[in-house]
Motif scaffolding. Sequence first.
Motif, PDB file in Angstrom:
ATOM      1  N   HIS A 254       0.858  -1.179   0.000  1.00 49.03           N
ATOM      2  CA  HIS A 254       0.000   0.000   0.000  1.00 49.03           C
ATOM      3  C   HIS A 254       0.899   1.235   0.000  1.00 49.03           C
ATOM      4  N   VAL A 255       0.649   2.171  -0.909  1.00 46.47           N
ATOM      5  CA  VAL A 255       1.416   3.416  -0.988  1.00 46.47           C
ATOM      6  C   VAL A 255       0.494   4.562  -0.603  1.00 46.47           C
ATOM      7  N   VAL A 256       0.839   5.280   0.456  1.00 48.42           N
ATOM      8  CA  VAL A 256       0.006   6.381   0.941  1.00 48.42           C
ATOM      9  C   VAL A 256       0.482   7.680   0.307  1.00 48.42           C
ATOM     10  N   VAL A 257      -0.421   8.394  -0.344  1.00 49.36           N
ATOM     11  CA  VAL A 257      -0.071   9.608  -1.082  1.00 49.36           C
ATOM     12  C   VAL A 257      -0.803  10.820  -0.518  1.00 49.36           C
ATOM     13  N   GLY A 258      -0.227  11.980  -0.755  1.00 47.67           N
ATOM     14  CA  GLY A 258      -0.822  13.239  -0.304  1.00 47.67           C
ATOM     15  C   GLY A 258      -0.279  14.385  -1.128  1.00 47.67           C
ATOM     16  N   TYR A 259       0.898  14.905  -0.726  1.00 50.07           N
ATOM     17  CA  TYR A 259       1.529  16.016  -1.442  1.00 50.07           C
ATOM     18  C   TYR A 259       1.851  15.605  -2.882  1.00 50.07           C
ATOM     19  N   ARG A 260       1.370  16.398  -3.827  1.00 52.70           N
ATOM     20  CA  ARG A 260       1.550  16.150  -5.264  1.00 52.70           C
ATOM     21  C   ARG A 260       1.277  14.676  -5.611  1.00 52.70           C
TER      22      ARG A 260
ATOM     23  N   VAL B 173      -1.480  -0.853  -4.120  1.00 53.62           N
ATOM     24  CA  VAL B 173      -2.735  -0.194  -3.737  1.00 53.62           C
ATOM     25  C   VAL B 173      -2.406   1.245  -3.333  1.00 53.62           C
ATOM     26  N   ILE B 174      -3.070   2.202  -3.959  1.00 51.14           N
ATOM     27  CA  ILE B 174      -2.884   3.611  -3.621  1.00 51.14           C
ATOM     28  C   ILE B 174      -3.894   3.993  -2.541  1.00 51.14           C
ATOM     29  N   VAL B 175      -3.402   4.605  -1.467  1.00 52.14           N
ATOM     30  CA  VAL B 175      -4.259   5.072  -0.374  1.00 52.14           C
ATOM     31  C   VAL B 175      -4.038   6.572  -0.217  1.00 52.14           C
ATOM     32  N   ARG B 176      -5.097   7.352  -0.282  1.00 50.94           N
ATOM     33  CA  ARG B 176      -4.987   8.799  -0.178  1.00 50.94           C
ATOM     34  C   ARG B 176      -5.069   9.265   1.278  1.00 50.94           C
ATOM     35  N   ASN B 177      -4.214  10.209   1.620  1.00 49.45           N
ATOM     36  CA  ASN B 177      -4.307  10.900   2.906  1.00 49.45           C
ATOM     37  C   ASN B 177      -4.569  12.372   2.608  1.00 49.45           C
TER      38      ASN B 177
ATOM     39  N   GLU C 162      -0.626  13.284  -7.578  1.00 49.45           N
ATOM     40  CA  GLU C 162      -0.808  12.908  -8.980  1.00 49.45           C
ATOM     41  C   GLU C 162       0.470  12.330  -9.586  1.00 49.45           C
ATOM     42  N   LEU C 163       1.627  12.796  -9.104  1.00 49.81           N
ATOM     43  CA  LEU C 163       2.895  12.273  -9.618  1.00 49.81           C
ATOM     44  C   LEU C 163       3.063  10.793  -9.280  1.00 49.81           C
ATOM     45  N   ILE C 164       2.727  10.445  -8.048  1.00 50.54           N
ATOM     46  CA  ILE C 164       2.882   9.058  -7.595  1.00 50.54           C
ATOM     47  C   ILE C 164       1.809   8.174  -8.207  1.00 50.54           C
ATOM     48  N   ILE C 165       0.592   8.678  -8.265  1.00 50.68           N
ATOM     49  CA  ILE C 165      -0.508   7.894  -8.832  1.00 50.68           C
ATOM     50  C   ILE C 165      -0.234   7.560 -10.289  1.00 50.68           C
ATOM     51  N   ASP C 166       0.212   8.550 -11.049  1.00 49.03           N
ATOM     52  CA  ASP C 166       0.527   8.312 -12.459  1.00 49.03           C
ATOM     53  C   ASP C 166       1.690   7.337 -12.612  1.00 49.03           C
ATOM     54  N   HIS C 167       2.695   7.496 -11.781  1.00 47.28           N
ATOM     55  CA  HIS C 167       3.860   6.612 -11.847  1.00 47.28           C
ATOM     56  C   HIS C 167       3.459   5.160 -11.565  1.00 47.28           C
ATOM     57  N   CYS C 168       2.647   4.964 -10.550  1.00 47.39           N
ATOM     58  CA  CYS C 168       2.217   3.600 -10.205  1.00 47.39           C
ATOM     59  C   CYS C 168       1.287   3.027 -11.273  1.00 47.39           C
ATOM     60  N   ALA C 169       0.451   3.868 -11.860  1.00 44.13           N
ATOM     61  CA  ALA C 169      -0.437   3.396 -12.935  1.00 44.13           C
ATOM     62  C   ALA C 169       0.367   2.908 -14.133  1.00 44.13           C
ATOM     63  N   ARG C 170       1.517   3.516 -14.363  1.00 45.31           N
ATOM     64  CA  ARG C 170       2.360   3.142 -15.500  1.00 45.31           C
ATOM     65  C   ARG C 170       3.262   1.954 -15.206  1.00 45.31           C
ATOM     66  N   PHE C 171       3.800   1.901 -13.985  1.00 43.10           N
ATOM     67  CA  PHE C 171       4.864   0.933 -13.714  1.00 43.10           C
ATOM     68  C   PHE C 171       4.567  -0.068 -12.584  1.00 43.10           C
TER      69      PHE C 171
END
Length: 219
Positions: free
Chosen positions: A50-56, A72-76, A58-67
Amino acid sequence: MQPVEGAVIAAAGLGSRLGLGMPKCMLEIEGTTVLSRLIAVLEKHVPSIHVVVGYREELIIDHCARFHRNVVIVRNPEFRTTNTAASMTCGARGLRRKVLFLDGDLLISEASIANFVTKAQESDVLLGVTRAKSEQAVFVQTSCNPQQPLSANGFTRELAQPYEWANVVAGPPDLVASADGFVYEALIPLLPLPAAMLDLCEIDTPSDLKQAESFVRTI
């Protein structure tokens, strides 16, 4: 023995000490992001990440969607007003057994994470330590008896020690749920804790980044 069910990577923070205007996990070293390197060493040893994202985010979400479509993306959404412990607790939702908690700014050798995950099965909570080298280290006071397993007995920022807190810990999903400050502070009431060595490099400051660029050539 309780196997590690999943890993939670806290990658929601601002990375203000480094000051590059992007999540630290998205830094590229030798052509590969810190996050990709971390996922690569984890995915061979834990069933889910699980990767927890917050600041910017979109950069992490796009990167994980590609690679890394397997994570699992979890938003904070409260990342600006909460701490790393809150992100870790958020990321552990849905996990029922032992969880491996990590900061998203770490470079770790695969051999040492494999050893850590194996050792984590034997303890309710296992603390990660590494050789002291960070610019702003939280030092770990450890047992001195070489005949006994490594044990963490305290934390200090003032008194230099051979080992520092690795920002890695394995335990129940709610391990740091009550933390108001730093993650390691939530672990103080549980001390002493069994500990295991990790070969890693943390990136908090420009000086740490220079060390990281050298470190990747050794793992």
